[in-house]
Design an enzyme around this catalytic site. Structure first.
Site, PDB file in Angstrom:
ATOM      1  N   TYR A  44      12.087   8.907  49.225  1.00 11.73           N
ATOM      2  CA  TYR A  44      12.777   8.467  50.525  1.00 11.73           C
ATOM      3  C   TYR A  44      12.955   8.433  51.497  1.00 11.73           C
ATOM      4  CZ  TYR A  44      16.216   8.544  46.786  1.00 11.73           C
ATOM      5  OH  TYR A  44      17.250   8.535  45.539  1.00 11.73           O
ATOM      6  N   LYS A  55       5.058   6.774  59.415  1.00 13.87           N
ATOM      7  CA  LYS A  55       4.559   8.066  58.580  1.00 13.87           C
ATOM      8  C   LYS A  55       3.881   7.763  57.078  1.00 13.87           C
ATOM      9  CE  LYS A  55       4.071  12.687  58.990  1.00 13.87           C
ATOM     10  NZ  LYS A  55       3.825  13.805  60.026  1.00 13.87           N
ATOM     11  N   ASP A 201      25.618  12.352  42.499  1.00 11.96           N
ATOM     12  CA  ASP A 201      26.288  11.996  42.522  1.00 11.96           C
ATOM     13  C   ASP A 201      26.467  12.050  41.703  1.00 11.96           C
ATOM     14  OD1 ASP A 201      27.012  10.282  45.525  1.00 11.96           O
ATOM     15  OD2 ASP A 201      24.830   9.348  45.294  1.00 11.96           O
ATOM     16  N   ILE A 267      12.311  13.676  48.725  1.00 12.12           N
ATOM     17  CA  ILE A 267      12.778  13.833  49.641  1.00 12.12           C
ATOM     18  C   ILE A 267      11.782  13.861  50.810  1.00 12.12           C
ATOM     19  CG2 ILE A 267      14.856  13.708  49.168  1.00 12.12           C
ATOM     20  CD1 ILE A 267      14.656  16.814  49.795  1.00 12.12           C
ATOM     21  N   ASP A 315      -5.272   7.017  12.691  1.00 13.59           N
ATOM     22  CA  ASP A 315      -5.316   5.900  12.772  1.00 13.59           C
ATOM     23  C   ASP A 315      -5.117   4.754  13.631  1.00 13.59           C
ATOM     24  OD1 ASP A 315      -2.656   6.696  13.365  1.00 13.59           O
ATOM     25  OD2 ASP A 315      -2.539   6.579  11.002  1.00 13.59           O
TER      26      ASP A 315
HETATM   27  N1  COA Z   1       9.878  10.199  54.271  1.00 15.14           N
HETATM   28  C1  COA Z   1       8.341  10.433  55.158  1.00 15.14           C
HETATM   29  N2  COA Z   1       8.328  11.434  56.252  1.00 15.14           N
HETATM   30  C2  COA Z   1       8.921  12.267  56.656  1.00 15.14           C
HETATM   31  C3  COA Z   1       9.915  12.961  55.691  1.00 15.14           C
HETATM   32  C4  COA Z   1      10.047  11.596  54.879  1.00 15.14           C
HETATM   33  N3  COA Z   1      11.120  11.761  53.366  1.00 15.14           N
HETATM   34  N4  COA Z   1      10.247  13.946  55.808  1.00 15.14           N
HETATM   35  C5  COA Z   1       9.624  14.295  56.611  1.00 15.14           C
HETATM   36  N5  COA Z   1       8.992  13.578  57.235  1.00 15.14           N
HETATM   37  C6  COA Z   1       7.227  13.927  57.941  1.00 15.14           C
HETATM   38  C7  COA Z   1       8.111  14.297  59.798  1.00 15.14           C
HETATM   39  O1  COA Z   1       8.786  13.234  60.304  1.00 15.14           O
HETATM   40  C8  COA Z   1       7.568  15.462  60.316  1.00 15.14           C
HETATM   41  O2  COA Z   1       6.513  14.364  60.686  1.00 15.14           O
HETATM   42  P1  COA Z   1       5.961  14.403  62.130  1.00 15.14           P
HETATM   43  O3  COA Z   1       5.301  16.343  62.192  1.00 15.14           O
HETATM   44  O4  COA Z   1       4.530  13.596  62.487  1.00 15.14           O
HETATM   45  O5  COA Z   1       6.875  14.535  62.903  1.00 15.14           O
HETATM   46  C9  COA Z   1       6.688  16.295  58.862  1.00 15.14           C
HETATM   47  O6  COA Z   1       7.042  15.177  57.452  1.00 15.14           O
HETATM   48  C10 COA Z   1       7.433  17.116  58.178  1.00 15.14           C
HETATM   49  O7  COA Z   1       8.444  16.975  58.201  1.00 15.14           O
HETATM   50  P2  COA Z   1       9.511  18.146  58.450  1.00 15.14           P
HETATM   51  O8  COA Z   1       9.642  19.110  59.787  1.00 15.14           O
HETATM   52  O9  COA Z   1       9.864  19.902  57.524  1.00 15.14           O
HETATM   53  O10 COA Z   1      10.906  17.899  58.051  1.00 15.14           O
HETATM   54  P3  COA Z   1      12.209  16.988  59.122  1.00 15.14           P
HETATM   55  O11 COA Z   1      12.753  18.469  59.095  1.00 15.14           O
HETATM   56  O12 COA Z   1      11.607  15.966  60.122  1.00 15.14           O
HETATM   57  O13 COA Z   1      12.945  16.456  57.541  1.00 15.14           O
HETATM   58  C11 COA Z   1      14.056  16.129  56.100  1.00 15.14           C
HETATM   59  C12 COA Z   1      13.294  17.050  56.330  1.00 15.14           C
HETATM   60  C13 COA Z   1      14.942  16.765  55.280  1.00 15.14           C
HETATM   61  C14 COA Z   1      15.739  15.968  56.940  1.00 15.14           C
HETATM   62  C15 COA Z   1      13.900  14.883  55.837  1.00 15.14           C
HETATM   63  O14 COA Z   1      12.772  15.237  54.832  1.00 15.14           O
HETATM   64  C16 COA Z   1      13.956  13.941  54.866  1.00 15.14           C
HETATM   65  O15 COA Z   1      14.998  12.750  55.775  1.00 15.14           O
HETATM   66  N6  COA Z   1      14.389  13.665  53.819  1.00 15.14           N
HETATM   67  C17 COA Z   1      14.649  12.283  52.604  1.00 15.14           C
HETATM   68  C18 COA Z   1      16.478  12.442  52.956  1.00 15.14           C
HETATM   69  C19 COA Z   1      16.910  11.311  52.368  1.00 15.14           C
HETATM   70  O16 COA Z   1      16.684  10.488  52.312  1.00 15.14           O
HETATM   71  N7  COA Z   1      17.690  11.615  51.543  1.00 15.14           N
HETATM   72  C20 COA Z   1      18.499  10.499  50.720  1.00 15.14           C
HETATM   73  C21 COA Z   1      18.283  10.621  49.084  1.00 15.14           C
HETATM   74  S1  COA Z   1      18.555  11.559  48.439  1.00 15.14           S
HETATM   75 MG    MG Z   2      23.514   8.526  45.216  1.00 12.74          MG
END
Ligand code: COA
Ligand code: MG
Length: 339
Positions: A44, A55, A201, A267, A315
């Site tokens: 996601y 990224k 959910d 995630i 087989d």
């Molecule tokens: N996709 C792409 N890159 C991601 C990412 C993701 N889902 N989650 C983290 N990264 C990147 C960050 O931008 C960071 O890169 P940078 O150092 O170049 O800035 C690196 O990976 C490390 O991230 P980190 O600092 O450990 O996490 P964070 O605090 O930036 O983010 C979350 C944590 C959970 C908010 C994030 O992982 C996220 O948004 N995940 C998706 C959540 C989601 O979409 N939920 C809905 C469906 S269940």
């Molecule tokens: Mg959902």
């Protein structure tokens, strides 16, 4: 210790027999389509977060789910769909399934606007993801709205459709929903390709409390995977929310793979490699398949039909399994190759 668990599971898979039907169907479904899209890890990425979207190019995930739905706050929806539109056209993502998750059909204004904007992309998404599908009629709605959004465009291929099952009623209606999806796929801008189990959910809907071993979700996961496989579709397992717990992630991923799931939602980038490893055919399994196919060919040349290989009678179904393992491993290794 982790390695030994991993080896044990894969050795079990190596001695696959007809009693391991779910794994077999997983591989058959995987290999039955010439354009199989691996989604071992489905990552996601919030659609309004340009930094995270960019990224994706540096990650080796099979599938990036650029999200307009629950990963995006209500007051960021407009920003999300336009950022995704820009990223679809700007980013070079040749080895990855470029997927977009629109808002749910329960909220038709948001969902329709998502489709209108996203389908303007010069490089259309390969996969459309539709959350919270509760009844078959909603897929007919998606088909019509997608057709409208694409009207006037020359689209070479059907877009793959992956739907989310996230409620009690959806689980009970799953067979009818998938039957409608398959029927629509014959004459629609999409072809149904997979089912995602939306566990959080689902828990909220039935009033379940999440536990570490997810035992409260066993019935739902088994029903999702069984029904999806009955329609030869991919089945994508629940998210492991605690993204710092790699041991728990590995355990849950291996469990999902054993149950027949073809992939898992993730995630965070740190989850991708573990999940993809757990949902790939093991080296032992690939070796078994390679040697079996060779032995089969040698026996055919010498005019023998059934024969014994590593202690088991071989087989035709086992030969097909072996060929499916090889096809799947070739597909995922192509997709894992750096761009
Ligand atoms: N996709 C792409 N890159 C991601 C990412 C993701 N889902 N989650 C983290 N990264 C990147 C960050 O931008 C960071 O890169 P940078 O150092 O170049 O800035 C690196 O990976 C490390 O991230 P980190 O600092 O450990 O996490 P964070 O605090 O930036 O983010 C979350 C944590 C959970 C908010 C994030 O992982 C996220 O948004 N995940 C998706 C959540 C989601 O979409 N939920 C809905 C469906 S269940
Ligand atoms: Mg959902």
């Amino acid at each position: 210790m982790l390695l030994s668990k991993w080896t044990e599971i894969n050795v079990n898979l190596t001695s696959i027999t007809r009693t391991h039907q779910s794994r077999t169907y997983c591989l058959q479904a995987a290999a039955s389509s010439p354009t199989y899209t691996p989604r071992r890890a489905m990552l996601y990425v919030p659609g309004n977060d340009e930094r995270k979207l960019k990224k994706i190019t540096t990650l080796q995930a099979d599938c990036a789910c650029m999200d307009c739905e629950d990963g995006v706050a209500l007051n960021r929806k407009e920003e999300a769909r336009h950022t995704i539109l820009k990223m679809l056209d700007d980013l070079e993502l040749p080895h990855l399934d470029r997927a977009v998750r629109i808002n749910s059909v329960d909220n038709p204004t948001l969902a329709e606007e998502d489709l209108k904007v996203i389908m303007q992309a010069k490089k259309l998404p390969a996969t459309l993801m539709v959350p919270k599908v509760n009844e078959a009629e909603q897929l007919t709605w998606v088909s019509e709205k997608l057709r409208e959004a694409l009207s006037g465009r020359d689209v070479a291929e059907q877009m793959k459709l992956v739907i989310f099952i996230e409620s009690a009623i959806a689980l009970l209606s799953l067979r009818e929903i998938l039957a409608r999806g398959v029927q629509l796929s014959r004459d629609s801008p999409f072809v149904l390709d997979g089912v995602v189990f939306g566990s959080d959910d689902f828990c909220a809907d039935i009033g379940a409390t999440r536990t570490a071993d997810a035992s409260e979700l066993l019935y739902a996961r088994q029903k999702v995977v069984t029904t999806a496989k009955a329609f030869q579709l991919q089945a994508i397992d629940l998210v492991h929310i605690d993204f710092k717990d790699s041991e728990g992630l590995r355990k849950q991923s291996l469990e999902g793979a054993r149950m027949g799931f073809t992939g898992k939602q993730v995630i965070h980038p740190n989850q991708v490699a573990i999940v993809q490893e757990c949902f790939s055919p093991s080296p032992e399994k690939i070796d078994w398949a390679t040697e079996l196919v060779k032995a089969f060919e040698a026996h055919q040349e010498s005019g023998k039909g059934a024969f014994t290989f590593r202690g088991s009678m071989i087989d035709m179904p086992l030969l097909l399994q072996a060929k499916n393992v090889l096809k799947l491993s070739q597909t995922v290794s192509r997709h894992s190759a750096p761009s």
